[in-house]
Design an enzyme around this catalytic site. Structure first.
Site, PDB file in Angstrom:
ATOM      1  CD  GLU A  80      -4.625   3.691  10.418  1.00  0.00           C
ATOM      2  OE1 GLU A  80      -5.030   4.714   9.937  1.00  0.00           O
ATOM      3  OE2 GLU A  80      -3.717   2.942   9.872  1.00  0.00           O
ATOM      4  CB  SER A 100     -10.710   7.106   2.659  1.00  0.00           C
ATOM      5  OG  SER A 100     -11.816   6.324   2.146  1.00  0.00           O
ATOM      6  CE  LYS A 118      -7.873  -4.804  -4.730  1.00  0.00           C
ATOM      7  NZ  LYS A 118      -7.203  -3.249  -4.461  1.00  0.00           N
ATOM      8  N   PRO A 119      -3.872  -5.567  -1.758  1.00  0.00           N
ATOM      9  CG  PRO A 119      -2.049  -5.617  -3.086  1.00  0.00           C
ATOM     10  CD  PRO A 119      -3.279  -6.591  -2.619  1.00  0.00           C
ATOM     11  CD1 TRP A 176      -3.241   4.971  -1.700  1.00  0.00           C
ATOM     12  CD2 TRP A 176      -1.213   6.027  -1.538  1.00  0.00           C
ATOM     13  NE1 TRP A 176      -3.435   6.386  -1.408  1.00  0.00           N
ATOM     14  CE2 TRP A 176      -2.247   7.064  -1.099  1.00  0.00           C
ATOM     15  CE3 TRP A 176       0.026   6.266  -1.301  1.00  0.00           C
ATOM     16  CZ2 TRP A 176      -1.978   8.302  -0.867  1.00  0.00           C
ATOM     17  CZ3 TRP A 176       0.205   7.631  -0.747  1.00  0.00           C
ATOM     18  CH2 TRP A 176      -0.997   8.742  -0.525  1.00  0.00           C
ATOM     19  CG  ASN A 177      -0.406   5.556   3.297  1.00  0.00           C
ATOM     20  OD1 ASN A 177      -1.008   4.541   3.452  1.00  0.00           O
ATOM     21  ND2 ASN A 177      -0.771   6.483   4.428  1.00  0.00           N
TER      22      ASN A 177
END
Length: 477
Positions: free
Chosen positions: A244, A223, A169-170, A145-146
């Site tokens: 990442e 995460s 998939k966002p 989301w960032n």
């Protein structure tokens, strides 16, 4: 809406979920809540589109990437407004992110033309050895989301350039930007099924991606905890993975550094996106001989930061993504203060009518931080800058490397020999040397240790979307 096989559709269940503006708490839009069925439909579409897309020339594939890149730049104000509205970052940062996304698409439009194979000298006069590089297949891309447009572009651009097809998939909290990007791909006539969008319930959509043998590559930004779970599931069908993951970046300031520039660098790295970036500064290590002076310089520069709704042009610090993020920030500050840290700037929620419904927190500076504090080992993902002190270069290296993370690190010095000593010994995938914002489309982005595997960006970013095929040809001579 979902975008599957070149068509817009609602979720089969008819369910929706709200997308909130973190600055106001208001519902922006109700979005279709997709699940496993939508995931499977998207995978089917990508599988069926793969043969024809992979056969297209690199130049043909480049047309779509280049055209979309141009349209992103043309619509920068519109796209930036959507980004700021759904995730909060200041509008100037959002525009910068749109440009970065366009850079990735433009870069891979050209880099895809340089996917070279090899001819290898044979040990037999009757044999010829050839190595082909071909697309890995269907790719499942899961974005955070960032950076709702830059991370999307950094994944789909190399995948499409390599000849892969994609299911995207966002993040559940920021689907609106992804929808706008899909509209542009649709507008430029991207063939059906090449790029598909599913959003909604993460677990069932993820199940479809992990279970299906046809998905040959998972690319994920998020995460470390979730990354490990996905990697374990991907092993069941031996999918390629690039991940990442989390970071805990040290920012080391030596006594020979330009302290004014170092302070500006801390602000640029730590407080961008309100500290909600995986490569932002988490631990500031200052050589003891200059610690007091540097802290004073940093505090004087903090007043230029303005907290508020990111749509206001003067704002430089937007809201955190949700109340849980605010609570974690408060917990890290409280724990640090209990263990001896001193708040010298910020340290609380801002007050006033404009802040009542949003998830805001003041940019904060902590002095006398130690490694016994949570903030020294846990990723805060908030606008808090703890300052630690050190005496020697060896001590700084030990403290900086004393973490399971290894994404980004920064240091400021004028000593050229130290530049190489530090760069070679820091256990991180990205090193900013007198540079607080190193990300660029043409360079590899990624970490070591528990910060992930694989790289995104530059020519390196194509590698994980390609398979090597060895051809051994026996001739009659």
């Amino acid at each position: 809406m979902q975008y599957i096989n070149g068509e817009w559709c609602q979720a089969t269940t008819g369910k929706t979920y709200p997308v909130y503006n973190p600055a106001t708490g208001e519902v922006i839009e109700q979005i279709a809540r997709g699940g496993k069925e939508e995931g499977n439909l998207a995978i089917d579409a990508a599988k069926n589109a793969l043969p024809s897309w992979s056969k297209k020339t690199a130049k043909e594939r480049a047309f779509y990437l280049k055209t979309v890149s141009e349209k992103l730049r043309e619509r920068i104000d519109h796209l930036a407004t959507i980004i700021t509205t759904e995730m909060g970052k200041p509008i100037a940062e959002a525009k910068g992110e749109v440009n970065l996304a366009a850079d990735y698409l433009e870069w891979y439009a050209e880099e895809g033309k340089r996917i070279y194979g090899d001819t290898i000298p044979s040990s037999s006069e009757t044999k010829r050895i050839i190595v082909l590089r071909q697309p890995v297949g269907v790719v499942a891309a899961i974005t955070p989301w960032n950076f709702p447009i830059a991370m999307l572009a950094r994944k789909i651009a190399p995948a499409l350039a390599a000849g892969c097809t994609v299911v995207l998939k966002p993040a559940e909290s920021t689907p609106l930007t992804a929808i706008e990007v899909m509209k542009i791909f649709h507008e430029v006539g991207l063939p059906k099924g090449v790029l598909n969008l599913v959003h909604g319930e993460a677990a069932p959509i993820g199940e479809a991606m992990m279970e299906r043998q046809e998905v040959r590559k998972i690319t994920f930004t998020g995460s470390t905890k979730v990354g490990k779970e996905l990697a374990a599931k991907a092993a069941a069908t031996m999918k390629k993975i690039s991940m990442e993951l989390g970071g805990h970046a040290p920012f080391i300031i030596f006594e020979d550094a330009d302290l004014e520039k170092a302070a500006e660098g801390v602000i640029a790295s730590k407080f961008r996106n309100a500290g909600q970036t995986c490569i932002c500064t988490n631990r500031i290590y200052v050589q003891r001989t200059i610690a007091e002076r540097f802290s004073e310089i940093l505090v004087t520069k903090m007043d230029k930061l303005v907290v508020g709704n990111g749509l206001q042009p003067e704002v430089t610090i937007g809201p955190l993504i949700n109340e849980a993020a605010v609570a974690k920030t408060e917990d890290h500050i409280s724990d640090s203060v209990k263990k001896g840290a001193k708040v010298v700037y910020g340290g609380k929620k801002p007050t006033g009518e404009v802040y009542k419904k949003g998830h805001f927190y003041e940019p904060t500076i902590l002095l006398h931080a130690t490694h016994e504090m949570k903030i020294a080992t846990e990723e805060t993902f908030g606008p808090v800058a703890p300052i630690f002190e050190f005496d020697t270069e060896e001590e700084a290296l030990h403290l900086a490397n004393d973490t399971s993370y290894g994404l980004a690190a920064y240091f400021y010095t004028k000593d050229v020999s130290r530049v190489f000593r530090m760069s070679e010994k820091l256990e991180y995938g990205i090193i900013g040397i007198n540079d607080p914002v190193p990300t660029t489309a043409q360079a590899p982005f990624g970490g070591v240790k528990e910060s992930g595997v694989g790289r995104e960006g530059g020519r390196y970013g194509l590698e994980d979307y390609l398979d090597y095929k060895f051809l051994s040809l026996e001739l009659e001579l």
